[in-house]
Design a protein around this motif. Sequence first.
Motif, short mmCIF file in Angstrom:
data_model
loop_
_atom_site.label_atom_id
_atom_site.label_comp_id
_atom_site.label_asym_id
_atom_site.label_seq_id
_atom_site.Cartn_x
_atom_site.Cartn_y
_atom_site.Cartn_z
N LEU A 1 0.93 -1.35 -0.04
CA LEU A 1 -0.09 0.06 -0.01
C LEU A 1 0.92 1.34 -0.07
O LEU A 1 0.61 2.33 -0.82
CB LEU A 1 -0.85 0.09 1.28
N LYS A 2 2.11 0.90 0.66
CA LYS A 2 2.97 2.58 0.79
C LYS A 2 3.61 2.52 -0.50
O LYS A 2 4.01 3.53 -0.81
CB LYS A 2 4.03 2.16 1.89
N GLN A 3 3.62 1.51 -1.40
CA GLN A 3 4.31 1.61 -2.67
C GLN A 3 3.32 1.98 -3.88
O GLN A 3 3.81 2.18 -4.98
CB GLN A 3 5.14 0.22 -3.10
N THR A 4 1.89 2.04 -3.35
CA THR A 4 1.09 2.18 -4.33
C THR A 4 0.86 3.66 -4.89
O THR A 4 0.51 4.54 -4.08
CB THR A 4 -0.34 1.68 -4.00
N VAL A 5 0.88 4.12 -5.93
CA VAL A 5 0.74 5.26 -6.69
C VAL A 5 -0.78 5.65 -6.56
O VAL A 5 -1.58 4.77 -6.99
CB VAL A 5 1.34 5.28 -8.24
N PRO A 6 -0.95 6.82 -6.29
CA PRO A 6 -2.57 7.04 -6.10
C PRO A 6 -2.94 7.07 -7.64
O PRO A 6 -2.35 7.40 -8.77
CB PRO A 6 -2.56 8.62 -5.72
N ASP A 7 -4.60 6.82 -7.90
CA ASP A 7 -4.92 6.83 -9.26
C ASP A 7 -5.12 8.28 -9.63
O ASP A 7 -4.64 9.24 -9.08
CB ASP A 7 -6.21 6.03 -9.21
N LYS A 8 -5.92 8.27 -10.97
CA LYS A 8 -6.31 9.76 -11.61
C LYS A 8 -7.07 10.49 -10.48
O LYS A 8 -7.18 11.88 -10.74
CB LYS A 8 -6.80 9.65 -12.98
N ASN A 9 -7.93 10.02 -9.76
CA ASN A 9 -8.58 10.79 -8.82
C ASN A 9 -7.78 10.97 -7.46
O ASN A 9 -8.51 11.56 -6.60
CB ASN A 9 -9.97 10.08 -8.43
N GLY A 10 -6.61 10.68 -7.46
CA GLY A 10 -5.86 10.76 -6.05
C GLY A 10 -6.08 9.84 -5.05
O GLY A 10 -5.73 10.18 -3.95
N GLU A 11 -6.79 8.86 -5.38
CA GLU A 11 -7.13 7.67 -4.52
C GLU A 11 -6.27 6.56 -4.48
O GLU A 11 -5.68 6.31 -5.53
CB GLU A 11 -8.41 7.09 -4.67
N ILE A 12 -5.94 5.95 -3.22
CA ILE A 12 -5.13 4.81 -3.18
C ILE A 12 -5.87 3.50 -3.20
O ILE A 12 -6.70 3.45 -2.62
CB ILE A 12 -4.23 4.81 -1.76
N GLN A 13 -5.84 2.68 -4.67
CA GLN A 13 -6.62 1.54 -4.50
C GLN A 13 -6.23 0.37 -3.86
O GLN A 13 -4.97 0.01 -4.17
CB GLN A 13 -7.00 1.40 -5.88
N LEU A 14 -6.77 -0.29 -3.09
CA LEU A 14 -6.44 -1.54 -2.74
C LEU A 14 -6.07 -2.68 -3.92
O LEU A 14 -5.00 -3.51 -3.69
CB LEU A 14 -7.74 -2.51 -1.89
N THR A 15 -6.89 -2.59 -4.98
CA THR A 15 -6.45 -3.45 -6.00
C THR A 15 -5.22 -3.20 -6.75
O THR A 15 -4.60 -4.14 -6.91
CB THR A 15 -7.49 -3.32 -7.37
N ASP A 16 -4.63 -1.98 -6.81
CA ASP A 16 -3.36 -1.68 -7.21
C ASP A 16 -2.08 -2.23 -6.16
O ASP A 16 -1.19 -2.64 -6.70
CB ASP A 16 -3.30 0.01 -7.32
N ALA A 17 -2.55 -2.21 -4.95
CA ALA A 17 -1.33 -2.71 -3.98
C ALA A 17 -1.58 -4.35 -4.05
O ALA A 17 -0.40 -5.06 -4.08
CB ALA A 17 -1.87 -2.16 -2.50
#
Length: 281
Positions: free
Chosen positions: A209-225
Amino acid sequence: MKILTKAVIPAAGLGTRFLPITKSMPKEMMPVVHKPVIHYVVEEAYHSGITDILIITGKEKRAIEDYFDMENGLIPNKYLSELDSMLKKLNIYYVRQKGIRGLGDAIAHAEAFVADDSFAVLLGDTITQPPCLKELIQIYKKLHCTVIAVEKVPPEMICNYGIISTSEDANCESFVIDDLIEKPGVDEAPSDLAILGSYILPPTIFKYLKQTVPDKNGEIQLTDALKLLAKNERIVGHIYSGRRYDIGNKLDWLKSNIELSLVDPEIGKEIRAFLGGHFDD
Ligand code: G1P
């Protein structure tokens, strides 16, 4: 191998699809027959053997904390005493998400609570009947890895969900997930298997989660982590075949009230008669 005792319930979302109701009431408190939605979610965790629950709250969510206070028999009521007897056996903790920054950011608030344990995640606005978590725990006990519940969705719904890809037979009890993508367009979706919101996660998720880049809306997605985690650790999927109600969605909320009231011991018979006698035994 430790048994799974902790669950995290994200409940900080704004509930915009339920405006104006959610101006002054959390969507997780929307009533379904006799109980608010989040009561069903806590019950699912409790019946799956969870003893410690962290609810991630936010602005305008104080009603959730009040709801899970014990009444200690002060007011005689069957539903209150049932709730009290569950609460006696549960530890419920709360943490406030600092702003709306996505499901991944909400889960990141659970790091201290989780410590070194694997944990369940159940969405605060989703009811599954029979409890989906029980099925995930059975698989977790055998495989000791991340387990994610998925269900097949029609093409027009794909853009609302995290979608997984697998090269294994998805009809088996569990299958290895190769990759995940959050809310893809129908043309880029690797399958029609959608993440439905019940997960068993390892404590290493916090590193990703710490390495996850925010999406285009500035949100950190669990799916990306989870996508990062899938590169290093095993994630398995399980097709849940029960009934899921996403209460953040008005139609599902109404359907849940109709379907669950039809089988309710107190009012089921009258509801069946009211709906035209079509449901009489
Ligand atoms: C979240 C997750 C998504 C999942 C969905 C299930 O999205 O990010 O991967 O499929 O829950 O309801 P949300 O509904 O919060 O936008």
